[in-house]
Design a protein around this motif. Structure first.
Motif, PDB file in Angstrom:
ATOM      1  N   ARG A  93      73.499  63.297  81.063  1.00 29.46           N
ATOM      2  CA  ARG A  93      74.724  63.930  81.371  1.00 29.46           C
ATOM      3  C   ARG A  93      74.544  65.644  81.349  1.00 29.46           C
ATOM      4  NH1 ARG A  93      78.661  60.674  77.584  1.00 29.46           N
ATOM      5  NH2 ARG A  93      76.733  59.507  76.968  1.00 29.46           N
ATOM      6  N   GLY A  94      73.632  66.053  80.517  1.00 30.67           N
ATOM      7  CA  GLY A  94      73.346  67.346  80.440  1.00 30.67           C
ATOM      8  C   GLY A  94      73.141  68.160  81.508  1.00 30.67           C
TER       9      GLY A  94
ATOM     10  N   GLU B 140      66.446  68.849  85.264  1.00 32.26           N
ATOM     11  CA  GLU B 140      66.681  68.445  83.742  1.00 32.26           C
ATOM     12  C   GLU B 140      67.528  69.687  82.986  1.00 32.26           C
ATOM     13  OE1 GLU B 140      67.149  66.501  81.483  1.00 32.26           O
ATOM     14  OE2 GLU B 140      65.460  64.843  81.513  1.00 32.26           O
ATOM     15  N   ASP B 141      68.053  69.472  82.066  1.00 29.57           N
ATOM     16  CA  ASP B 141      68.452  70.559  81.265  1.00 29.57           C
ATOM     17  C   ASP B 141      67.585  71.183  80.267  1.00 29.57           C
ATOM     18  OD1 ASP B 141      69.261  68.283  80.045  1.00 29.57           O
ATOM     19  OD2 ASP B 141      71.004  68.666  78.886  1.00 29.57           O
ATOM     20  N   ILE B 142      67.002  70.125  79.659  1.00 28.37           N
ATOM     21  CA  ILE B 142      66.083  70.862  78.774  1.00 28.37           C
ATOM     22  C   ILE B 142      64.806  69.854  78.565  1.00 28.37           C
ATOM     23  CG2 ILE B 142      67.356  69.650  76.774  1.00 28.37           C
ATOM     24  CD1 ILE B 142      66.519  71.988  75.086  1.00 28.37           C
TER      25      ILE B 142
ATOM     26  N   ASP C  70      62.089  69.077  75.767  1.00 28.78           N
ATOM     27  CA  ASP C  70      61.690  69.285  74.360  1.00 28.78           C
ATOM     28  C   ASP C  70      60.531  68.371  73.943  1.00 28.78           C
ATOM     29  OD1 ASP C  70      61.958  69.308  71.902  1.00 28.78           O
ATOM     30  OD2 ASP C  70      63.874  68.442  71.317  1.00 28.78           O
ATOM     31  N   THR C  71      60.450  67.226  73.520  1.00 31.41           N
ATOM     32  CA  THR C  71      59.027  66.612  73.238  1.00 31.41           C
ATOM     33  C   THR C  71      58.655  66.183  74.598  1.00 31.41           C
ATOM     34  OG1 THR C  71      60.089  64.335  73.284  1.00 31.41           O
ATOM     35  CG2 THR C  71      60.126  65.537  71.138  1.00 31.41           C
ATOM     36  N   GLY C  72      59.272  66.096  75.647  1.00 31.10           N
ATOM     37  CA  GLY C  72      58.784  65.622  77.196  1.00 31.10           C
ATOM     38  C   GLY C  72      58.786  64.246  77.062  1.00 31.10           C
ATOM     39  N   LEU C  73      58.832  63.300  76.252  1.00 28.77           N
ATOM     40  CA  LEU C  73      58.913  61.869  76.183  1.00 28.77           C
ATOM     41  C   LEU C  73      59.724  61.213  77.170  1.00 28.77           C
ATOM     42  CD1 LEU C  73      58.255  61.005  72.562  1.00 28.77           C
ATOM     43  CD2 LEU C  73      56.555  61.049  74.353  1.00 28.77           C
ATOM     44  N   THR C  74      61.261  61.754  77.287  1.00 25.98           N
ATOM     45  CA  THR C  74      62.009  61.206  78.241  1.00 25.98           C
ATOM     46  C   THR C  74      61.717  61.721  79.884  1.00 25.98           C
ATOM     47  OG1 THR C  74      63.677  61.852  76.591  1.00 25.98           O
ATOM     48  CG2 THR C  74      64.628  61.418  78.924  1.00 25.98           C
TER      49      THR C  74
ATOM     50  N   ASP D 256      74.844  69.515  74.470  1.00 34.13           N
ATOM     51  CA  ASP D 256      75.879  68.876  73.469  1.00 34.13           C
ATOM     52  C   ASP D 256      75.201  68.936  72.293  1.00 34.13           C
ATOM     53  OD1 ASP D 256      73.965  66.840  74.226  1.00 34.13           O
ATOM     54  OD2 ASP D 256      75.545  65.482  73.079  1.00 34.13           O
TER      55      ASP D 256
ATOM     56  N   ARG E 132      79.841  70.761  75.743  1.00 33.38           N
ATOM     57  CA  ARG E 132      79.115  71.004  76.659  1.00 33.38           C
ATOM     58  C   ARG E 132      79.743  71.958  77.967  1.00 33.38           C
ATOM     59  NH1 ARG E 132      75.455  66.346  77.468  1.00 33.38           N
ATOM     60  NH2 ARG E 132      76.137  64.565  76.433  1.00 33.38           N
TER      61      ARG E 132
HETATM   62  C1  PRP Z   1      68.172  65.594  76.568  1.00 30.84           C
HETATM   63  C2  PRP Z   1      67.765  66.089  77.928  1.00 30.84           C
HETATM   64  C3  PRP Z   1      66.427  65.396  78.150  1.00 30.84           C
HETATM   65  C4  PRP Z   1      66.003  65.016  76.980  1.00 30.84           C
HETATM   66  C5  PRP Z   1      64.820  65.856  76.475  1.00 30.84           C
HETATM   67  O1  PRP Z   1      69.161  64.512  76.855  1.00 30.84           O
HETATM   68  O2  PRP Z   1      68.666  66.048  78.918  1.00 30.84           O
HETATM   69  O3  PRP Z   1      66.795  64.125  79.068  1.00 30.84           O
HETATM   70  O4  PRP Z   1      67.162  65.098  76.013  1.00 30.84           O
HETATM   71  O5  PRP Z   1      64.286  65.504  75.323  1.00 30.84           O
HETATM   72  P1  PRP Z   1      62.806  65.241  75.081  1.00 30.84           P
HETATM   73  O6  PRP Z   1      62.006  66.078  76.017  1.00 30.84           O
HETATM   74  O7  PRP Z   1      62.609  65.281  73.622  1.00 30.84           O
HETATM   75  O8  PRP Z   1      62.641  63.798  75.566  1.00 30.84           O
HETATM   76  P2  PRP Z   1      70.095  63.984  75.929  1.00 30.84           P
HETATM   77  O9  PRP Z   1      69.296  62.856  75.287  1.00 30.84           O
HETATM   78  O10 PRP Z   1      70.628  64.967  74.818  1.00 30.84           O
HETATM   79  O11 PRP Z   1      71.334  63.359  76.727  1.00 30.84           O
HETATM   80  P3  PRP Z   1      72.363  64.190  77.737  1.00 30.84           P
HETATM   81  O12 PRP Z   1      71.571  64.693  78.871  1.00 30.84           O
HETATM   82  O13 PRP Z   1      73.339  63.278  77.908  1.00 30.84           O
HETATM   83  O14 PRP Z   1      72.882  65.266  76.773  1.00 30.84           O
END
Ligand code: PRP
Length: 167
Positions: free
Chosen positions: A35-36, A89-91, A93-97, A149, A155
């Motif tokens: 949702r971010g 994407e909003d962010i 981080d690890t890149g795993l998602t 969030d 948010r």
């Molecule tokens: C955030 C963001 C990515 C993920 C990145 O989502 O939107 O999908 O984390 O993290 P990663 O690179 O470590 O995998 P979040 O789980 O916070 O859900 P949201 O978008 O609903 O806030």
């Protein structure tokens, strides 16, 4: 405060102009990851009004905390086969998602697949991923606001803030 509203808006305008130029002849499918991303995506779309594009959404849930175990909660409404896809994407981080999402979407045989992220946080990156458009690269801080969030709060803040997450 890490990134103020004016700075955000200026960068989003730049990204919109660049994306509109790059995809002018491709009628892309712009895919937001809920949702971010909703705040950033709403501004980004309005920063490229000249671009012919479709908009679709994915919703993801991660579990197993940080292990990159991800499930699609809401899938795309339409096929992306043969389409040029821009994943937003909003962010990262690890890149795993993102790795999970890209692998999943690649199996659907899009004509191309590229990523736009508002924030790139490389400090804890576990996998190398191609990020074609990056709004801002940030350090090892926890951020909220402009869609991001902490336990579903903050948010709706107009700026991006650094916050101390609870342990
Ligand atoms: C955030 C963001 C990515 C993920 C990145 O989502 O939107 O999908 O984390 O993290 P990663 O690179 O470590 O995998 P979040 O789980 O916070 O859900 P949201 O978008 O609903 O806030």
């Amino acid at each position: 405060m890490l990134i103020g509203e004016a700075q955000l808006q200026q960068r989003v305008q730049e990204l919109g102009r660049q994306i509109a130029r790059d995809y002018a002849d491709h009628e892309p499918v712009v895919v937001g990851v809920l949702r971010g991303v909703v705040v950033f995506l709403a501004d980004l779309l309005r920063a490229m009004p000249e671009l012919r594009c479709e908009v679709d959404f994915l919703a993801i849930s991660s579990y197993g905390s940080g292990a990159g175990v991800v499930r699609i909660e809401k899938d795309l409404e339409r096929s992306i086969e043969g389409r040029h896809v821009l994943l937003v994407e909003d962010i990262v981080d690890t890149g795993l998602t993102l790795r999970f999402i890209l692998r999943n979407l690649e199996t659907r045989r899009p004509a191309s697949l590229a990523v736009c992220t508002l924030l790139d946080k490389p400090a804890h990156r576990l996998v190398t991923l191609p990020l074609r458009y990056i709004g801002f690269s940030i350090g090892d801080v926890f951020v909220v606001g402009y869609g991001l969030d902490l336990d579903q709060r903050y948010r709706n803040l107009r700026d991006i803030w650094v916050i101390d997450p609870p342990d």
